[in-house]
Design a protein around this motif. Sequence first.
Motif, PDB file in Angstrom:
ATOM      1  N   ASP A  32      -4.563  -6.609  -4.981  1.00 37.27           N
ATOM      2  CA  ASP A  32      -6.072  -7.304  -4.520  1.00 37.27           C
ATOM      3  C   ASP A  32      -6.634  -6.009  -3.277  1.00 37.27           C
ATOM      4  O   ASP A  32      -5.063  -6.051  -2.685  1.00 37.27           O
ATOM      5  N   LYS A  33      -7.349  -6.719  -3.372  1.00 38.00           N
ATOM      6  CA  LYS A  33      -7.362  -5.424  -1.781  1.00 38.00           C
ATOM      7  C   LYS A  33      -7.635  -6.457  -0.989  1.00 38.00           C
ATOM      8  O   LYS A  33      -7.804  -5.794   0.387  1.00 38.00           O
ATOM      9  N   LYS A  34      -7.276  -7.576  -1.230  1.00 32.54           N
ATOM     10  CA  LYS A  34      -7.060  -8.505   0.540  1.00 32.54           C
ATOM     11  C   LYS A  34      -5.160  -8.535   0.768  1.00 32.54           C
ATOM     12  O   LYS A  34      -4.638  -8.974   0.423  1.00 32.54           O
ATOM     13  N   PHE A  35      -5.320  -8.557   2.403  1.00 31.94           N
ATOM     14  CA  PHE A  35      -4.428  -8.382   2.539  1.00 31.94           C
ATOM     15  C   PHE A  35      -3.730  -9.449   3.259  1.00 31.94           C
ATOM     16  O   PHE A  35      -2.025 -10.018   1.982  1.00 31.94           O
ATOM     17  N   VAL A  36      -4.017 -10.461   2.950  1.00 34.87           N
ATOM     18  CA  VAL A  36      -3.727 -12.039   2.852  1.00 34.87           C
ATOM     19  C   VAL A  36      -3.331 -12.269   1.840  1.00 34.87           C
ATOM     20  O   VAL A  36      -2.087 -13.081   1.494  1.00 34.87           O
ATOM     21  N   ALA A  37      -4.415 -12.240   0.498  1.00 32.68           N
ATOM     22  CA  ALA A  37      -3.527 -12.317  -0.611  1.00 32.68           C
ATOM     23  C   ALA A  37      -1.881 -11.540  -1.035  1.00 32.68           C
ATOM     24  O   ALA A  37      -1.082 -12.258  -1.320  1.00 32.68           O
ATOM     25  N   CYS A  38      -1.661 -10.204  -0.644  1.00 33.84           N
ATOM     26  CA  CYS A  38      -0.986 -10.327  -0.826  1.00 33.84           C
ATOM     27  C   CYS A  38       0.472 -10.328   0.135  1.00 33.84           C
ATOM     28  O   CYS A  38       1.590  -9.963  -1.010  1.00 33.84           O
ATOM     29  N   GLU A  39      -0.218 -10.409   0.700  1.00 33.64           N
ATOM     30  CA  GLU A  39       1.264 -11.308   1.502  1.00 33.64           C
ATOM     31  C   GLU A  39       1.638 -13.204   1.120  1.00 33.64           C
ATOM     32  O   GLU A  39       2.783 -13.196   0.941  1.00 33.64           O
ATOM     33  N   THR A  40       0.779 -13.897   0.734  1.00 34.48           N
ATOM     34  CA  THR A  40       0.805 -14.220  -0.071  1.00 34.48           C
ATOM     35  C   THR A  40       1.730 -13.895  -1.388  1.00 34.48           C
ATOM     36  O   THR A  40       3.013 -15.026  -1.702  1.00 34.48           O
ATOM     37  N   LEU A  41       1.038 -13.042  -2.042  1.00 37.18           N
ATOM     38  CA  LEU A  41       2.423 -13.181  -3.282  1.00 37.18           C
ATOM     39  C   LEU A  41       3.792 -12.820  -3.023  1.00 37.18           C
ATOM     40  O   LEU A  41       4.633 -12.715  -3.620  1.00 37.18           O
ATOM     41  N   ARG A  42       3.808 -11.645  -2.469  1.00 41.21           N
ATOM     42  CA  ARG A  42       4.379 -11.007  -1.583  1.00 41.21           C
ATOM     43  C   ARG A  42       5.657 -11.991  -0.965  1.00 41.21           C
ATOM     44  O   ARG A  42       6.910 -12.274  -1.038  1.00 41.21           O
ATOM     45  N   TYR A  43       5.475 -13.289  -0.187  1.00 42.37           N
ATOM     46  CA  TYR A  43       6.271 -14.125  -0.056  1.00 42.37           C
ATOM     47  C   TYR A  43       6.663 -14.728  -0.909  1.00 42.37           C
ATOM     48  O   TYR A  43       8.298 -14.614  -0.703  1.00 42.37           O
ATOM     49  N   ASN A  44       6.184 -15.397  -2.354  1.00 38.62           N
ATOM     50  CA  ASN A  44       6.452 -15.606  -3.221  1.00 38.62           C
ATOM     51  C   ASN A  44       7.194 -15.396  -3.899  1.00 38.62           C
ATOM     52  O   ASN A  44       8.401 -15.763  -4.330  1.00 38.62           O
ATOM     53  N   ARG A  45       6.902 -14.147  -4.395  1.00 40.43           N
ATOM     54  CA  ARG A  45       7.641 -13.273  -5.179  1.00 40.43           C
ATOM     55  C   ARG A  45       8.415 -12.169  -4.495  1.00 40.43           C
ATOM     56  O   ARG A  45       7.101 -11.298  -5.187  1.00 40.43           O
TER      57      ARG A  45
END
Length: 323
Positions: A32-45
Motif C-alpha cells: 500500500d502506498k499510504k504510510f498510515v495503512a502500512c502502520e495499521t497492517l504492521r501493528y496488527n500483524r
Amino acid sequence: MGRLRSVDVCSGAGGLALGLERAGFDPVLLLDKKFVACETLRYNRPTWNVLEMDLEVFDPVEHQESYDVDLLSAGLPRVTSSATANRVETGNELRLLEATVLLAHAVRPRALLIENVPGLVDGPEFAEVRDFIRKELEHLGYRFHWFVLNAADFGVPQDRKQGVLVAMKDRFFDAFSQPTPTVSHHITAGEALHVSMSQRGWTGADAWAAQADHVAPTLVGGSDNRGGADLGPTGTKRAWARMGINGGALSDEVPGPNGIQESDTSGSSLKKLTVPQTAILQSFPDDWTFAGGKTKQYRQIGHASPPPVGEALGRAIAAALDA
C-alpha cells in the motif's frame, strides 16, 4: 489442503487480507502506498511483509517472493462513473485497476481477486475497462467470473454491495462457485451497535436500537483531498437520520447516561457514531487497531472490504484450487 500463499495490493487497513487469512491464505507480501495503512497492517500483524509503495511503480523482479503464489488479491480504490471522469482521483483509480491486471503478467498467480464497485460488473460506463481486463486475462490463459455480493448477506450489518472479479487458470475455473450467503438474518445497525451504545449507561439505548432496525447504509470513507470524517453524501445522511444518527461527523465518545456526547457541539438530538462503531459496522474484530487520527482511522475503515466477505471469497477460491 495446506495453507495457501497470496500477494495483496492496495491493502489499506487489511480487511480483505484478514478475511483471506481466515480462509487459509498467508500473504507473502502486502503493498500500500499510504504510510498510515502500512502502520495499521504492521501493528496488527507484525509478521506480515508490508511494503509501502505505489502499485504503479512496484517491480516484482525486486520482490521475488511475489512469484509463484496461489492468489493475487486487490481491494482497490473505488473507480467512479463517467460523470466524474475529469477528476484526478478517477484517473488514479483506473490506473490502479489496470496495474493490478498487468501485475498478473509477472506474478502469474493461480487465481486473481479484484473487489470494487458493483457497476464495474456490468455498468455500461465501465465497458471499456472490462474489455481491457478481458483481453489481458484471456491472453494469460485465465477464465473469469464477474458478480456482485452484498456484505449484509455475510453477516456484515451494512448494505454494502461489492463488484467482484475472480479469475482462475483454466484447470481450476470450473470448480469455482460464487459464495452463497452465510446468514439467513441480516444484522441490523441497532443489533450491531446496541452494546457499544449502552456502555456508558445511556438510558435510551434500547429505544435507539429498536429504531435502528435496518442494516446500516454503506459507509463511505471519502476522499483524502476533501472534507473530514462523515458518513457519506446527502442521501446517505438522511438514511442515517432515520436511524437516529447524525451522519455529518463522528464523535469521540458514545452517549452518556443522559444521552449526551461531550464532543458533540452540533445541538442535534441525533447521536454521532464513534470510529470504533464504524469498525463494528465493517465487521472488523474488536482487537484490530487503526493507526492515525480520527479522520485517517475512519477513512481506512470506510474504504476497507469487510473481512467476512473476504473470507467467503477466499474459501470459495481455495475450494476451487483444491478441487
